[in-house]
Design an enzyme around this catalytic site. Structure first.
Site, mmCIF file in Angstrom:
data_model
loop_
_atom_site.group_PDB
_atom_site.id
_atom_site.type_symbol
_atom_site.label_atom_id
_atom_site.label_comp_id
_atom_site.label_asym_id
_atom_site.label_seq_id
_atom_site.Cartn_x
_atom_site.Cartn_y
_atom_site.Cartn_z
ATOM 1 N N ARG A 85 104.313 87.801 35.856
ATOM 2 C CA ARG A 85 105.275 88.708 35.224
ATOM 3 C C ARG A 85 104.533 89.945 34.690
ATOM 4 N NH1 ARG A 85 110.096 86.787 33.290
ATOM 5 N NH2 ARG A 85 110.471 89.014 32.972
ATOM 6 N N HIS A 120 118.124 88.648 37.546
ATOM 7 C CA HIS A 120 116.828 88.649 36.854
ATOM 8 C C HIS A 120 115.770 89.197 37.824
ATOM 9 C CE1 HIS A 120 113.857 87.852 33.984
ATOM 10 N NE2 HIS A 120 113.822 86.535 33.958
ATOM 11 N N ARG A 159 117.475 93.269 27.951
ATOM 12 C CA ARG A 159 117.917 91.908 28.282
ATOM 13 C C ARG A 159 119.252 91.721 27.562
ATOM 14 N NH1 ARG A 159 114.686 86.240 28.292
ATOM 15 N NH2 ARG A 159 114.122 87.144 30.297
ATOM 16 N N ASP A 186 116.162 76.300 38.415
ATOM 17 C CA ASP A 186 116.293 76.972 37.121
ATOM 18 C C ASP A 186 117.070 76.020 36.206
ATOM 19 O OD1 ASP A 186 116.333 78.888 35.106
ATOM 20 O OD2 ASP A 186 117.902 80.116 36.017
HETATM 21 N N1 NVA Z 1 118.965 81.408 34.026
HETATM 22 C C1 NVA Z 1 118.163 81.464 32.839
HETATM 23 C C2 NVA Z 1 116.874 82.189 33.098
HETATM 24 C C3 NVA Z 1 115.944 82.269 31.914
HETATM 25 C C4 NVA Z 1 114.724 83.092 32.170
HETATM 26 C C5 NVA Z 1 118.944 82.141 31.720
HETATM 27 O O1 NVA Z 1 119.644 83.114 32.010
HETATM 28 O O2 NVA Z 1 118.878 81.672 30.591
HETATM 29 N N1 CP Z 2 111.323 83.642 32.776
HETATM 30 C C1 CP Z 2 111.661 84.354 31.692
HETATM 31 O O1 CP Z 2 112.294 85.419 31.770
HETATM 32 O O2 CP Z 2 111.214 83.849 30.507
HETATM 33 P P1 CP Z 2 111.585 84.346 29.046
HETATM 34 O O3 CP Z 2 113.042 84.017 28.805
HETATM 35 O O4 CP Z 2 110.651 83.597 28.146
HETATM 36 O O5 CP Z 2 111.379 85.835 28.957
#
Ligand code: NVA
Ligand code: CP
Length: 301
Positions: A287, A131, A104, A219
């Site tokens: 997930r 994602h 990530r 989102d």
């Molecule tokens: N768009 C959000 C998704 C979090 C799972 C981010 O990138 O923070």
């Molecule tokens: N939806 C998602 O990726 O959640 P986290 O940021 O908690 O991993």
């Protein structure tokens, strides 16, 4: 390096993605029945997190244990990754020791570079641009509640961000119609849009995008790394809230999804996310199951 990676939904064919969803539903059932299934005994997943996470970390770690393997959490703070060791070197070293690497991070280009030098499969657990793991869970959730998504109409309301881009790719791969509403200056990448052809449409009007939708998705307005823009974004995105009025534009039996974490009172009201059309808890749980199916494919196929 010829390992198979999962950096975007386009790395798998439409047929493979559909089978993955079917498999995820089966693995979920087996888990519920208490059936032990450990095809990844002695296999290790390294999890590199350069951004925070609850769902992604817990689902990958739990998933590896349930499949008989092990997951190792690596933060940039405690590893040389955070001290500037080149991505190419980290990729070569980690992939000689572990069986798969989940990352990530910020720039998507970084994970692409990492994958190029990795002898083990690399999984995108969120970048600024995509994602894809979240979409596996979202698709599984739709399939469980409504059957195949081919031909359905999905509305994505809000920022043209990583989730929006992955929805565009999902529209291509799963063959559904996607109606996006985003404000000027926060639109999805036009190249990603163009590649999806006319199944994806874009408007500045959330009510129009929500019209006749079978699924409404939103989102956060400020993603990770955009915290200082929160105030400014709250102003820009006013009017892009998923609330009763917006849901009323969609079909009566439309579902609501959100990848979470959510900000009640901003992108979605509490009565919608906590209401009867919301499937966000199934979505979050999935997930785990969808990523187990992904790990199985990447590590045993
Ligand atoms: N768009 C959000 C998704 C979090 C799972 C981010 O990138 O923070
Ligand atoms: N939806 C998602 O990726 O959640 P986290 O940021 O908690 O991993």
């Amino acid at each position: 390096m010829n390992a198979r990676h999962f950096l975007t939904l386009l790395d798998f064919s439409p047929d493979e993605l559909r089978s993955l969803v079917t498999r995820a539903i089966e693995l979920k059932k087996w888990q519920r029945e208490g059936r032990i299934f450990e095809p990844l005994k002695n296999r290790v997943l390294a999890m590199v997190f350069e951004k925070s996470s609850t769902r992604t970390r817990v689902s990958f770690e739990t998933g590896m244990v349930q499949l008989g393997g092990h997951a190792m959490f690596l933060s940039p703070k405690d590893t040389q990754i955070g001290r500037g060791e080149p991505v190419e070197d980290s990729a070569r070293v980690l992939s000689r020791m572990v069986d798969a690497i989940m990352i990530r991070t910020f720039e998507h280009e970084k994970i692409v570079r990492f994958a190029k030098f990795s002898g083990a499969p690399v999984i995108n657990a969120l970048t600024d641009d995509y994602h894809p793991c979240q979409l596996l869970a979202d698709m599984q959730t739709w399939f469980e509640h409504r059957g195949d998504i081919r031909g359905a109409t999905v509305a994505f309301i809000g920022d043209g961000n990583n989730m929006c881009h992955s929805y565009i790719n999902a529209a291509r791969q799963f063959d559904f119609r996607l109606q996006i509403a985003a404000p000027e200056g926060y639109l999805p990448n036009p190249d990603i849009m163009a590649a999806a052809g006319d199944r994806v449409t874009l408007t500045h009007d959330p009510m129009e995008a929500a019209k006749n939708a079978d699924l409404i998705v939103t989102d956060v307005w400020a993603s990770m790394g955009q915290e200082e823009e929160q105030r400014e974004r709250e102003k820009v995105f006013t009017g892009y809230q998923v609330n009763t009025e917006l849901m009323a534009q969609a079909h009566k039996d439309a579902l609501f999804m959100h990848c979470l974490p959510a900000h009640r009172g901003e992108e979605v009201t509490a009565d919608i996310i906590d209401g009867p059309q919301s499937v966000v808890w199934d979505e979050a749980e999935n997930r785990l199951h969808a990523q187990k199916a992904l790990l199985e494919i990447l590590l045993t196929a």
